[in-house]
Design a protein around this motif. Structure first.
Motif, PDB file in Angstrom:
ATOM      1  N   GLN A  12     -41.244 -88.558   8.020  1.00 49.98           N
ATOM      2  CA  GLN A  12     -40.396 -87.981   9.065  1.00 49.98           C
ATOM      3  C   GLN A  12     -39.274 -88.937   9.482  1.00 49.98           C
ATOM      4  O   GLN A  12     -38.536 -88.651  10.428  1.00 49.98           O
ATOM      5  N   GLN A  13     -39.158 -90.063   8.768  1.00 50.53           N
ATOM      6  CA  GLN A  13     -38.126 -91.083   9.029  1.00 50.53           C
ATOM      7  C   GLN A  13     -38.358 -91.830  10.339  1.00 50.53           C
ATOM      8  O   GLN A  13     -37.486 -92.560  10.808  1.00 50.53           O
ATOM      9  N   GLU A  14     -39.536 -91.670  10.935  1.00 50.24           N
ATOM     10  CA  GLU A  14     -39.877 -92.463  12.110  1.00 50.24           C
ATOM     11  C   GLU A  14     -40.163 -93.895  11.662  1.00 50.24           C
ATOM     12  O   GLU A  14     -40.806 -94.109  10.624  1.00 50.24           O
ATOM     13  N   CYS A  15     -39.712 -94.853  12.456  1.00 48.12           N
ATOM     14  CA  CYS A  15     -39.613 -96.222  11.961  1.00 48.12           C
ATOM     15  C   CYS A  15     -40.099 -97.238  12.983  1.00 48.12           C
ATOM     16  O   CYS A  15     -39.831 -97.114  14.179  1.00 48.12           O
ATOM     17  N   LEU A  16     -40.803 -98.247  12.498  1.00 49.10           N
ATOM     18  CA  LEU A  16     -41.099 -99.449  13.272  1.00 49.10           C
ATOM     19  C   LEU A  16     -40.180-100.565  12.792  1.00 49.10           C
ATOM     20  O   LEU A  16     -39.915-100.690  11.592  1.00 49.10           O
ATOM     21  N   ILE A  17     -39.704-101.372  13.737  1.00 48.24           N
ATOM     22  CA  ILE A  17     -38.897-102.542  13.410  1.00 48.24           C
ATOM     23  C   ILE A  17     -39.697-103.773  13.803  1.00 48.24           C
ATOM     24  O   ILE A  17     -40.082-103.929  14.959  1.00 48.24           O
ATOM     25  N   ILE A  18     -39.967-104.625  12.833  1.00 50.91           N
ATOM     26  CA  ILE A  18     -40.796-105.803  13.044  1.00 50.91           C
ATOM     27  C   ILE A  18     -39.922-107.047  13.010  1.00 50.91           C
ATOM     28  O   ILE A  18     -39.165-107.271  12.064  1.00 50.91           O
TER      29      ILE A  18
ATOM     30  N   PRO B 178     -36.098 -95.100  15.030  1.00 48.81           N
ATOM     31  CA  PRO B 178     -36.977 -96.170  15.521  1.00 48.81           C
ATOM     32  C   PRO B 178     -37.842 -95.704  16.694  1.00 48.81           C
ATOM     33  O   PRO B 178     -37.373 -94.980  17.572  1.00 48.81           O
ATOM     34  N   VAL B 179     -39.107 -96.137  16.660  1.00 51.22           N
ATOM     35  CA  VAL B 179     -40.027 -95.781  17.745  1.00 51.22           C
ATOM     36  C   VAL B 179     -40.551 -97.000  18.496  1.00 51.22           C
ATOM     37  O   VAL B 179     -41.047 -96.864  19.621  1.00 51.22           O
ATOM     38  N   ALA B 180     -40.453 -98.202  17.920  1.00 51.02           N
ATOM     39  CA  ALA B 180     -40.933 -99.399  18.607  1.00 51.02           C
ATOM     40  C   ALA B 180     -40.497-100.652  17.861  1.00 51.02           C
ATOM     41  O   ALA B 180     -40.184-100.602  16.660  1.00 51.02           O
ATOM     42  N   VAL B 181     -40.478-101.757  18.592  1.00 50.31           N
ATOM     43  CA  VAL B 181     -40.317-103.090  18.021  1.00 50.31           C
ATOM     44  C   VAL B 181     -41.666-103.788  18.118  1.00 50.31           C
ATOM     45  O   VAL B 181     -42.278-103.836  19.191  1.00 50.31           O
TER      46      VAL B 181
ATOM     47  N   HIS C  86     -41.079-116.947  18.511  1.00 46.56           N
ATOM     48  CA  HIS C  86     -40.107-117.997  18.260  1.00 46.56           C
ATOM     49  C   HIS C  86     -38.707-117.388  18.161  1.00 46.56           C
ATOM     50  O   HIS C  86     -38.542-116.236  17.751  1.00 46.56           O
ATOM     51  N   TYR C  87     -37.716-118.189  18.506  1.00 40.60           N
ATOM     52  CA  TYR C  87     -36.336-117.696  18.664  1.00 40.60           C
ATOM     53  C   TYR C  87     -35.821-116.925  17.459  1.00 40.60           C
ATOM     54  O   TYR C  87     -35.091-115.934  17.599  1.00 40.60           O
ATOM     55  N   ASP C  88     -36.190-117.355  16.259  1.00 39.37           N
ATOM     56  CA  ASP C  88     -35.617-116.742  15.060  1.00 39.37           C
ATOM     57  C   ASP C  88     -36.238-115.384  14.748  1.00 39.37           C
ATOM     58  O   ASP C  88     -35.769-114.692  13.831  1.00 39.37           O
ATOM     59  N   HIS C  89     -37.248-114.980  15.513  1.00 40.28           N
ATOM     60  CA  HIS C  89     -37.874-113.668  15.326  1.00 40.28           C
ATOM     61  C   HIS C  89     -37.521-112.685  16.442  1.00 40.28           C
ATOM     62  O   HIS C  89     -37.899-111.508  16.353  1.00 40.28           O
ATOM     63  N   ILE C  90     -36.807-113.142  17.476  1.00 40.76           N
ATOM     64  CA  ILE C  90     -36.634-112.288  18.660  1.00 40.76           C
ATOM     65  C   ILE C  90     -35.187-112.097  19.091  1.00 40.76           C
ATOM     66  O   ILE C  90     -34.917-111.372  20.048  1.00 40.76           O
ATOM     67  N   GLY C  91     -34.234-112.717  18.420  1.00 43.52           N
ATOM     68  CA  GLY C  91     -32.873-112.765  18.913  1.00 43.52           C
ATOM     69  C   GLY C  91     -32.208-111.419  19.158  1.00 43.52           C
ATOM     70  O   GLY C  91     -31.361-111.288  20.046  1.00 43.52           O
ATOM     71  N   ALA C  92     -32.560-110.409  18.376  1.00 43.00           N
ATOM     72  CA  ALA C  92     -31.939-109.083  18.519  1.00 43.00           C
ATOM     73  C   ALA C  92     -32.825-108.095  19.269  1.00 43.00           C
ATOM     74  O   ALA C  92     -32.517-106.903  19.310  1.00 43.00           O
ATOM     75  N   VAL C  93     -33.899-108.563  19.859  1.00 41.92           N
ATOM     76  CA  VAL C  93     -34.872-107.654  20.485  1.00 41.92           C
ATOM     77  C   VAL C  93     -34.240-106.790  21.569  1.00 41.92           C
ATOM     78  O   VAL C  93     -34.378-105.565  21.576  1.00 41.92           O
ATOM     79  N   ASP C  94     -33.538-107.417  22.503  1.00 37.16           N
ATOM     80  CA  ASP C  94     -33.000-106.638  23.618  1.00 37.16           C
ATOM     81  C   ASP C  94     -31.918-105.663  23.163  1.00 37.16           C
ATOM     82  O   ASP C  94     -31.812-104.549  23.683  1.00 37.16           O
TER      83      ASP C  94
END
Length: 211
Positions: free
Chosen positions: A22-28, A48-51, A57-65
Motif C-alpha cells: 500500500q506504499q505505507e512506509c517507515l523511515i529509520i 510515511p507513517v513513522a520514524v 547519536h547526531y548522525d542518525h537524528i539530524g533530519a528527524v524534526d
C-alpha cells in the motif's frame, strides 16, 4: 515488503525506508539531508507513517524534526535515550566538527523494552542491543528476514564503544545473545556500510570470533 538504503551526511550514515504494497512506509534513522528523503518519498509515492530510531547519536537524528513535521508522523526511540534528542552534549553534535548542535523536540513514542512493536500496519520485534549506546535497539522483521541493527553490528565490524555510555563487553553480549541467534539467512541492515547476513558475520567477523 520492499526496502531501500540511503547514505546521508558527512559520515555516510544509513537511513532506511521499508514499505508495504500500500506504499505505507517507515523511515529509520533519518540522519540528515531531509530534501533527499523527501525526494525519495515523492519518487516512490510513499506514505510515511513513522520514524524509528535505532539510537540517538547526531548522525542518525539530524533530519528527524524536518521529516516529522513534513509528514505529521510520530518518532519512536528507546526511553534510555529520550533526553538525547534535546541535548547536543548527549547526542554528541556538540562534540563533533561534522555537525551543528542538534536540539530536537522530544520523541512522540517511547520504546520501553523488548517484544513486538506495532506501528500502523507494521509489526516488528524490538531487541535491546546496548553497548554502542545505552538505548540502542534493533528492529527485526521476521517475515521479511531483515534486521536493522543500527551501529551494533556492521559488515566485518562492530560499533565503537569508546563514546559516552559505550561498553565493549555489553555490545558483544548484545550481538551474541540477540542478533546471532537470528536465522543465518537474516539480512543485517547496518547504520553504516553495506548489508550483510548473520551467517556471514558468524563466519568471518573478526570481532566476534572467540567471544
Amino acid at each position: 515488503m520492499k526496502w531501500r538504503r540511503m547514505s546521508l551526511g558527512p559520515v555516510q550514515t544509513n537511513a532506511y525506508f521499508i514499505w508495504n504494497q500500500q506504499q505505507e512506509c517507515l523511515i529509520i534513522d533519518p540522519g540528515s539531508e531531509a530534501q533527499k528523503i523527501y525526494a525519495f518519498v515523492n519518487e516512490n509515492k510513499l506514505k510515511p507513517v513513522a520514524v524509528l530510531l535505532t539510537h540517538a547519536h547526531y548522525d542518525h537524528i539530524g533530519a528527524v524534526d524536518d521529516v516529522r513535521a513534513k509528514y505529521h508522523i510520530p518518532v519512536y526511540i528507546h526511553k534510555k535515550e529520550q533526553d538525547w534528542l534535546v541535548d547536543p552534549l548527549l547526542n554528541l553534535s556538540a562534540r563533533t566538527p561534522y555537525s551543528e548542535e542538534i536540539v530536537l523536540k522530544k520523541a512522540d513514542e517511547m520504546i520501553t523494552g523488548e517484544g513486538i512493536l506495532q506501528v500502523g500496519p507494521f509489526s516488528m520485534q524490538v531487541f535491546e542491543t546496548p553497548g554502542h549506546s545505552p538505548g540502542s535497539v534493533s528492529f527485526y522483521f521476521e517475515e521479511s528476514q531483515l534486521v536493522f541493527s543500527g551501529d551494533a553490528l556492521f559488515e566485518g565490524s562492530i560499533g565503537r564503544t569508546d563514546l559516552p555510555g559505550g561498553n565493549h563487553d555489553v555490545l558483544l553480549k548484545s550481538i551474541h545473545d540477540k542478533l546471532l541467534t537470528l536465522p543465518e539467512e537474516t539480512l543485517v541492515l547496518s547504520g553504516h556500510g553495506s548489508e550483510t547476513t548473520i551467517q556471514q558475520e558468524m563466519d568471518t567477523n573478526p570481532f566476534l570470533n572467540g567471544y
